[in-house]
Design a protein around this motif. Structure first.
Motif, mmCIF file in Angstrom:
data_model
loop_
_atom_site.group_PDB
_atom_site.id
_atom_site.type_symbol
_atom_site.label_atom_id
_atom_site.label_comp_id
_atom_site.label_asym_id
_atom_site.label_seq_id
_atom_site.Cartn_x
_atom_site.Cartn_y
_atom_site.Cartn_z
ATOM 1 N N PHE A 196 41.908 2.890 -28.673
ATOM 2 C CA PHE A 196 41.383 3.055 -30.036
ATOM 3 C C PHE A 196 39.857 3.083 -30.069
ATOM 4 C CE2 PHE A 196 40.361 1.964 -34.422
ATOM 5 C CZ PHE A 196 41.250 2.773 -35.121
ATOM 6 N N CYS A 197 39.225 2.272 -29.218
ATOM 7 C CA CYS A 197 37.763 2.229 -29.207
ATOM 8 C C CYS A 197 37.177 3.352 -28.373
ATOM 9 C CB CYS A 197 37.282 0.894 -28.630
ATOM 10 S SG CYS A 197 37.591 0.750 -26.846
ATOM 11 N N THR A 198 38.027 4.017 -27.571
ATOM 12 C CA THR A 198 37.536 4.915 -26.525
ATOM 13 C C THR A 198 36.692 6.094 -27.037
ATOM 14 O OG1 THR A 198 39.502 4.262 -25.294
ATOM 15 C CG2 THR A 198 38.214 6.067 -24.386
ATOM 16 N N PRO A 199 37.141 6.805 -28.082
ATOM 17 C CA PRO A 199 36.287 7.910 -28.540
ATOM 18 C C PRO A 199 34.876 7.432 -28.905
ATOM 19 C CG PRO A 199 38.442 8.017 -29.595
ATOM 20 C CD PRO A 199 38.382 6.711 -28.869
ATOM 21 N N GLY A 200 34.792 6.323 -29.578
ATOM 22 C CA GLY A 200 33.486 5.783 -29.958
ATOM 23 C C GLY A 200 32.677 5.378 -28.736
ATOM 24 N N MET A 201 33.342 4.742 -27.772
ATOM 25 C CA MET A 201 32.665 4.343 -26.535
ATOM 26 C C MET A 201 32.118 5.572 -25.810
ATOM 27 S SD MET A 201 32.711 1.057 -25.771
ATOM 28 C CE MET A 201 33.531 -0.461 -26.303
ATOM 29 N N ILE A 202 32.952 6.621 -25.735
ATOM 30 C CA ILE A 202 32.542 7.846 -25.022
ATOM 31 C C ILE A 202 31.339 8.470 -25.727
ATOM 32 C CG2 ILE A 202 33.276 10.191 -24.342
ATOM 33 C CD1 ILE A 202 35.218 8.558 -22.919
ATOM 34 N N MET A 203 31.347 8.452 -27.058
ATOM 35 C CA MET A 203 30.220 9.038 -27.794
ATOM 36 C C MET A 203 28.949 8.237 -27.537
ATOM 37 S SD MET A 203 31.677 11.591 -29.031
ATOM 38 C CE MET A 203 30.450 12.400 -30.039
ATOM 39 N N SER A 204 29.043 6.914 -27.591
ATOM 40 C CA SER A 204 27.859 6.078 -27.350
ATOM 41 C C SER A 204 27.349 6.280 -25.927
ATOM 42 C CB SER A 204 28.188 4.598 -27.565
ATOM 43 O OG SER A 204 28.319 4.334 -28.937
ATOM 44 N N ALA A 205 28.286 6.343 -24.974
ATOM 45 C CA ALA A 205 27.900 6.510 -23.567
ATOM 46 C C ALA A 205 27.253 7.875 -23.346
ATOM 47 C CB ALA A 205 29.127 6.347 -22.673
ATOM 48 N N THR A 206 27.845 8.900 -23.934
ATOM 49 C CA THR A 206 27.315 10.256 -23.755
ATOM 50 C C THR A 206 25.917 10.365 -24.360
ATOM 51 O OG1 THR A 206 29.589 11.073 -23.861
ATOM 52 C CG2 THR A 206 27.837 12.713 -24.143
ATOM 53 N N ALA A 207 25.743 9.751 -25.524
ATOM 54 C CA ALA A 207 24.423 9.779 -26.167
ATOM 55 C C ALA A 207 23.400 9.046 -25.306
ATOM 56 C CB ALA A 207 24.501 9.143 -27.557
ATOM 57 N N LEU A 208 23.798 7.915 -24.722
ATOM 58 C CA LEU A 208 22.882 7.166 -23.848
ATOM 59 C C LEU A 208 22.442 8.028 -22.675
ATOM 60 C CD1 LEU A 208 21.573 4.509 -22.659
ATOM 61 C CD2 LEU A 208 23.735 4.191 -21.457
ATOM 62 N N LEU A 209 23.416 8.621 -21.979
ATOM 63 C CA LEU A 209 23.080 9.360 -20.755
ATOM 64 C C LEU A 209 22.254 10.611 -21.064
ATOM 65 C CD1 LEU A 209 26.328 8.941 -18.621
ATOM 66 C CD2 LEU A 209 24.338 7.440 -18.821
ATOM 67 N N SER A 210 22.338 11.115 -22.287
ATOM 68 C CA SER A 210 21.530 12.289 -22.622
ATOM 69 C C SER A 210 20.045 11.934 -22.739
ATOM 70 C CB SER A 210 22.043 12.959 -23.901
ATOM 71 O OG SER A 210 21.730 12.157 -25.014
ATOM 72 N N VAL A 211 19.722 10.684 -23.080
ATOM 73 C CA VAL A 211 18.297 10.310 -23.157
ATOM 74 C C VAL A 211 17.866 9.450 -21.969
ATOM 75 C CG1 VAL A 211 18.094 10.484 -25.677
ATOM 76 C CG2 VAL A 211 18.742 8.291 -24.664
ATOM 77 N N ASN A 212 18.818 8.845 -21.284
ATOM 78 C CA ASN A 212 18.494 7.937 -20.184
ATOM 79 C C ASN A 212 19.506 8.128 -19.049
ATOM 80 O OD1 ASN A 212 17.961 5.829 -18.484
ATOM 81 N ND2 ASN A 212 18.119 4.216 -20.032
ATOM 82 N N PRO A 213 19.193 9.033 -18.110
ATOM 83 C CA PRO A 213 20.174 9.357 -17.069
ATOM 84 C C PRO A 213 20.374 8.238 -16.034
ATOM 85 C CG PRO A 213 18.185 10.718 -16.844
ATOM 86 C CD PRO A 213 17.986 9.866 -18.056
ATOM 87 N N ASP A 214 19.460 7.263 -16.021
ATOM 88 C CA ASP A 214 19.585 6.211 -15.010
ATOM 89 C C ASP A 214 19.498 4.828 -15.661
ATOM 90 O OD1 ASP A 214 19.788 4.873 -12.635
ATOM 91 O OD2 ASP A 214 17.818 5.482 -11.859
ATOM 92 N N PRO A 215 20.473 4.491 -16.502
ATOM 93 C CA PRO A 215 20.376 3.235 -17.259
ATOM 94 C C PRO A 215 20.669 2.005 -16.402
ATOM 95 C CG PRO A 215 22.461 4.309 -17.721
ATOM 96 C CD PRO A 215 21.712 5.225 -16.804
ATOM 97 N N THR A 216 20.025 0.893 -16.734
ATOM 98 C CA THR A 216 20.369 -0.381 -16.116
ATOM 99 C C THR A 216 21.650 -0.886 -16.783
ATOM 100 O OG1 THR A 216 19.157 -1.620 -17.791
ATOM 101 C CG2 THR A 216 17.920 -0.981 -15.828
ATOM 102 N N GLU A 217 22.247 -1.919 -16.191
ATOM 103 C CA GLU A 217 23.455 -2.468 -16.804
ATOM 104 C C GLU A 217 23.142 -2.964 -18.218
ATOM 105 O OE1 GLU A 217 25.847 -5.389 -14.651
ATOM 106 O OE2 GLU A 217 26.553 -6.104 -16.614
ATOM 107 N N GLU A 218 21.981 -3.602 -18.378
ATOM 108 C CA GLU A 218 21.570 -4.097 -19.686
ATOM 109 C C GLU A 218 21.476 -2.939 -20.702
ATOM 110 O OE1 GLU A 218 21.005 -6.980 -21.124
ATOM 111 O OE2 GLU A 218 19.752 -6.407 -22.843
ATOM 112 N N GLU A 219 20.898 -1.830 -20.257
ATOM 113 C CA GLU A 219 20.767 -0.686 -21.168
ATOM 114 C C GLU A 219 22.128 -0.123 -21.546
ATOM 115 O OE1 GLU A 219 16.292 0.896 -19.939
ATOM 116 O OE2 GLU A 219 17.995 1.502 -18.708
ATOM 117 N N ILE A 220 23.062 -0.146 -20.608
ATOM 118 C CA ILE A 220 24.423 0.311 -20.926
ATOM 119 C C ILE A 220 25.043 -0.626 -21.971
ATOM 120 C CG2 ILE A 220 26.766 0.587 -20.017
ATOM 121 C CD1 ILE A 220 25.475 1.457 -17.339
ATOM 122 N N ARG A 221 24.866 -1.916 -21.769
ATOM 123 C CA ARG A 221 25.448 -2.885 -22.709
ATOM 124 C C ARG A 221 24.839 -2.739 -24.103
ATOM 125 N NH1 ARG A 221 28.796 -6.806 -20.614
ATOM 126 N NH2 ARG A 221 29.036 -6.626 -18.372
#
Ligand code: FES
Ligand code: FES
Lengths: 289, 159
Positions: free
Chosen positions: B103-128
């Protein structure tokens, strides 16, 4: 969830928005990111007949830094762009820290600093930081522009110093000198999506001998709006910042606030946390030298 | 009732649709566009199940009006796979078992995809931080954080 009925208008300029605000008066609400307004509407707290959506106004989402004039943040600048801005992180770290603590990444990608300020929540993280940096708001209305210091902006619980037809155009923070450092700390249960139990911003100025010549401390979530604490500030002035002095300042700060009890904390607990977080914020600012 | 036609770009395609002013973007996506991959959880900006991208930024669609997307680019979870191929983030979620009920997955994927588009090498903290506004009630985040980190690595290796 059904939203009450309203008309959504999207003016293309601040002048046009002010015109609409004058035309619709009390029936209208301005909306920047809408992340507070939409919840109020869903909860039935607000039911404006007209929403004046500001996001199509061009050029109001800038962050401009000038060594003489300081930092100017447009009314439509998203919170996330402030916390990611290098000039903000470098020169106004307490603001970057405060903004980063607001809600979640999604909310900070839509919400604005001006919206946060105008929503006037007593626990708004950003406002304490703006207090200690001595920020001022440029507002525009049918009679033109004027500047309101942040300390004069709140006139009671959720009561703003805006006249009918006025809107905030930008927020300006004066330049920070080499011998001034600030920090913001908040006490929350979890980082995301949580309101501060207590939030404290502190800015201190030290002379070449490390003696404090000026101090500004602002407390969030412990009064009807963010408040400065003159008692704690005066403890620091003329002294070197040590953990003992910071603790005394914390005790004084307790006298300058009137926290309430709610689901997040009791008034007594908040009171004591004002002491702890004032001490920590002062030491965190001192640590930046 | 205030009805109007809006034009916007939906998952890369110019689109026109009829909206009512008091429609949330979330209801518009699910009920008018029929794209039910975007989930409705709290409707208060708390859970992130409704996360979409507006002009590339991750936002809660329950905290926006449909009227706000006029002239803008909307990306929903349905726009993430390209040409029938799952995105790297989607593949890594499957590989790392980063979902249970989903149920949370589409939202998680969107947040993750948006992160990687501006920050291709995130730290664990940045992912969280990127998924701080996404609640998962099953998986427990560790697998999700791991999947996003692996996806970032895989994307960097290709480039
Ligand atoms: S449904 Fe939008 S954040 Fe929960
Ligand atoms: S997988 Fe069930 S809520 Fe996240």
């Amino acid at each position: 969830m059904i939203l009450p009925e309203f008309k959504y208008l999207a003016p293309g300029s601040a002048e046009e928005a002010i015109g609409l605000l004058v035309q619709y008066g009390e029936k209208a609400k301005l909306m920047a990111g809408g992340t507070d307004l939409i919840n109020y509407m869903k909860d039935g707290i607000l039911a404006p007949e007209v929403i004046i959506g500001l996001k199509e106004i061009k050029g109001m989402d800038q962050i401009v830094y000038d060594e003489e004039k300081g930092l100017t943040i447009g009314a439509l600048t998203k919170l996330i762009d402030i916390e990611r801005s290098d000039v903000v992180k470098e020169n106004y770290p307490a603001l970057a820290e405060a903004v980063h603590l607001i809600a979640s990444t999604q909310i900070r990608n839509k919400g604005t600093l001006t919206g946060n300020v105008c929503n006037a929540s007593p626990s708004a993280d950003s406002v304490s930081a703006l207090f200690v940096y001595g920020a001022s708001l440029t507002v525009k209305g049918p009679e033109g522009e004027r500047v309101i210091p942040i300390g004069d902006f709140y006139q009671g619980f959720k009561k703003l110093a805006l006249k009918p037809g006025e809107m905030v155009i930008s927020i300006t923070l004066p330049p920070v000198k080499e011998n001034e450092k600030a920090a913001y700390l908040a006490h929350t249960v979890r980082k995301a999506m949580d309101l501060a139990i207590v939030g404290v911003a502190a800015k201190i100025t030290l002379d070449e001998n490390g003696v404090c010549t000026d101090a500004k401390i602002a407390l969030g979530a412990v009064a009807i709006s963010c408040v400065r604490t003159p008692q704690a500030e005066s403890v620091l002035i003329g002294r070197k910042i040590t953990p003992e002095i910071a603790e005394i300042a914390g005790r004084e700060a307790m006298k300058d606030c009137k926290p309430i009890s709610d689901v997040r904390a009791s008034a007594e607990y908040r009171h004591d946390m004002v002491r702890v977080f004032t001490r920590r914020a002062v030491l965190a600012a001192a640590d930046r030298f | 009732m205030s009805k109007r036609i809006i034009s916007f770009v939906l998952n890369g395609d110019p689109t026109d649709a009829v909206i009512e002013d008091n429609m949330s973007l979330l209801d518009f996506i699910r009920d008018t566009l029929g794209l039910t991959g975007t989930k409705k959880g709290c409707e208060q900006g708390e859970c992130g199940a409704c996360t979409v991208m507006l002009d590339g930024r991750p936002i809660n669609s329950c905290m926006a009006f449909a009227a706000e997307i006029e002239g803008h680019e909307l990306t929903t979870i349905e726009g993430i796979a390209k040409g029938g191929q799952l995105s790297v983030v989607q593949k890594k979620f499957i590989e790392k078992w980063a979902l249970q009920c989903g149920f949370c997955t589409p939202g998680m994927i969107m947040s993750a995809t948006a992160l990687l588009s501006v920050n291709p090498d995130p730290t664990e903290e940045e992912i969280r931080v990127a998924i701080e506004g996404n609640l998962c009630r099953c998986t427990g985040y560790a697998k999700i954080v791991e999947a996003i980190g692996e996806a970032a690595k895989a994307i960097r290796e290709v480039q």
